[in-house]
Design a protein around this motif. Sequence first.
Motif, PDB file in Angstrom:
ATOM      1  N   VAL A  87     -15.580 -22.669   4.195  1.00 30.53           N
ATOM      2  CA  VAL A  87     -16.604 -23.684   4.445  1.00 30.53           C
ATOM      3  C   VAL A  87     -17.966 -23.029   4.209  1.00 30.53           C
ATOM      4  N   VAL A  99     -22.044 -26.488   8.228  1.00 30.43           N
ATOM      5  CA  VAL A  99     -20.903 -25.583   8.334  1.00 30.43           C
ATOM      6  C   VAL A  99     -20.307 -25.638   9.745  1.00 30.43           C
ATOM      7  N   ALA A 100     -21.160 -25.604  10.761  1.00 35.67           N
ATOM      8  CA  ALA A 100     -20.664 -25.661  12.139  1.00 35.67           C
ATOM      9  C   ALA A 100     -19.948 -26.985  12.411  1.00 35.67           C
ATOM     10  N   MET A 103     -16.519 -26.954  10.482  1.00 31.32           N
ATOM     11  CA  MET A 103     -15.629 -26.001  11.153  1.00 31.32           C
ATOM     12  C   MET A 103     -15.125 -26.569  12.479  1.00 31.32           C
ATOM     13  N   ARG A 116     -12.734 -20.248   7.386  1.00 32.47           N
ATOM     14  CA  ARG A 116     -13.783 -19.245   7.542  1.00 32.47           C
ATOM     15  C   ARG A 116     -15.096 -19.845   7.064  1.00 32.47           C
ATOM     16  N   ASP A 117     -16.153 -19.554   7.813  1.00 28.68           N
ATOM     17  CA  ASP A 117     -17.478 -20.019   7.396  1.00 28.68           C
ATOM     18  C   ASP A 117     -18.110 -18.988   6.479  1.00 28.68           C
ATOM     19  N   TYR A 118     -18.987 -19.467   5.605  1.00 24.38           N
ATOM     20  CA  TYR A 118     -19.668 -18.575   4.666  1.00 24.38           C
ATOM     21  C   TYR A 118     -21.070 -19.113   4.411  1.00 24.38           C
ATOM     22  N   ARG A 306     -25.257 -16.404   9.559  1.00 21.87           N
ATOM     23  CA  ARG A 306     -23.967 -16.652  10.223  1.00 21.87           C
ATOM     24  C   ARG A 306     -24.086 -16.482  11.736  1.00 21.87           C
ATOM     25  N   VAL A 309     -24.563 -19.866  12.979  1.00 22.42           N
ATOM     26  CA  VAL A 309     -23.285 -20.583  12.976  1.00 22.42           C
ATOM     27  C   VAL A 309     -22.458 -20.172  14.184  1.00 22.42           C
TER      28      VAL A 309
END
Length: 578
Positions: A87, A99-100, A103, A116-118, A306, A309
């Motif tokens: 994501v 993203v949050a 997710m 996984r966040d990016y 991040r 996030v």
Amino acid sequence: MSLPAAKRWNLLPPADPSRVWALTEALPIGAEVAALLVQRGVDTPEAAAAFFHPDLRRLPNPLLMRDMDQAVARLARALHEGEKVLVLGDYDVDGITSVAMVMSYLEPLFGAERLRDYIPDRYTEGYGISPTAIDFAAANGFALIIALDCGVKAVEQVAYAASKNVDFIICDHHLPGEELPAAVAVLDPKRPDCPYPYKELSGCGVGFKLMQALGQHLGLDDAPLYDLLDLVTVSIAADIVPITGENRVLAAYGLRCFNEDGAHLRPGLAALRELATLREGPLGISSLIFGFAPRINAAGRMGDARRAVAMLLAPDQQEARYTAEVVDQMNQQRRGSDQQTTQEALDMIASSPTLREARATVLYKPDWHQGVLGIVASRCLDQYYRPTVILTQRDGKATGSARSVAGFDVHEALEACAPLLDQFGGHRAAAGLTLKVENVAAFQRRFEEVVADTLTSEHLVRPVDIALVLPLSRVTQEFFAELRRMEPFGPGNPNPVFASHRVVAVPGSARIVGQGHLKLRLASAEESGPAVDAIGFGLAEYLPRISEGQPFSVCYTVEINEYRGQRNVQLRVLDVKW
């Protein structure tokens, strides 16, 4: 010190009296609020009723968005076949909240080990989808990337991902180029071929519609989806998208997460609210813009986005408080940097007769921090109201941010300077640019020429749009309560500005408070009635003339001042004229 910079008062066209009358007959509202609604295009009883009662059940069907069916099918396939999903979002508030949000919604479905966040590094990868992100996905077994708040112009990057057997779903809200990326789906209501009826969603809003469509496809309850509206609302506020239509509905419900007792507000935002030390009372869009957005943004400006996030995904108050404190410390570093840079920039202008008299501001200093240039450009624009470009040096190039005055297209001005630029992009009010260091002096001259040739003297006076002229006696707590029904305020639905003529300061009430602010009580010079509290930020220089007792005009917004348990209606004075 000189008097505050002059402002241009624009009295908006009066509302059609017949439409105003129709609204007052159909709804329990006064003529002033009815006139405000008609001015804003809410000119039928049905539209006004929907405006006053936002309803999530009336949101447009997400499947109306072009490519949404393909996006849902691909995401459902990833879910059922055990694929891993990356994501990815931009490093600003809209991208981070996107993203949050995604997710948060997908983790109960996929499990944490398959997500996984990016967030790309602002300085080593730049904006949007980078080859580095694609290489990371391919090397770590991610078959699908969901790109949020970016990607609609990433034609080459998506082609590169295909060569690595990595699929893309793009959720963007920026204007597309002539060619769309060959992704599985490109979700963007601004696509010319997209029939989705509301075009002004934030990037997080587009991601929300994808999650809504996936939930419908899987037959899931809406409650977990609506728990995401705190994040969507922060994105709407920070990205300055219009508070109209669907955005207004989403924001109205999202603000309830912040303001209603017992409402769901994720621990990260609750911790950030405590650290922001916002004033008492309900939070509105402006509270999110000034209290939350700079802190979330600071993570990307000063280090690793991040971390923001992680704060927004923190599962409990203890972890949320720790990550929020880290983000807040980064914001304090950002503030120190932008204050120092702003002062240096203002000193450069003040010390140069050429810069003081210019029609535009273009400043370059190679050691300024790139992450604060947009903020510094805005601060310089506040002081010297003219198109502004602030540049620093990075990786051997000059890079920076541009900000503009109302009515002047800074992106168009940069196009006229294109032969001197390596790249640029943005919109009418704000843009970014990169050029060779040796071209900076030539760019300063050319940009000044372009602005001087096209900027009018009217552009250089900050406008104030005045909705209505009111007698001071109309400004009461009951009137404020009526106005509050029009919230949330923001672009497209601004907090209305009013004007009152022939007012005077109550003798002995006018004084200076804080750092140059004017505090006073105002009364009508021509009719009896109670005086009204007022404050004018940065207007202390008007004190001597106001104290002479001559009637004057004020323009203002209306608010409630809460002090030691007392609530009083107050005018926030924007300008004064004699």
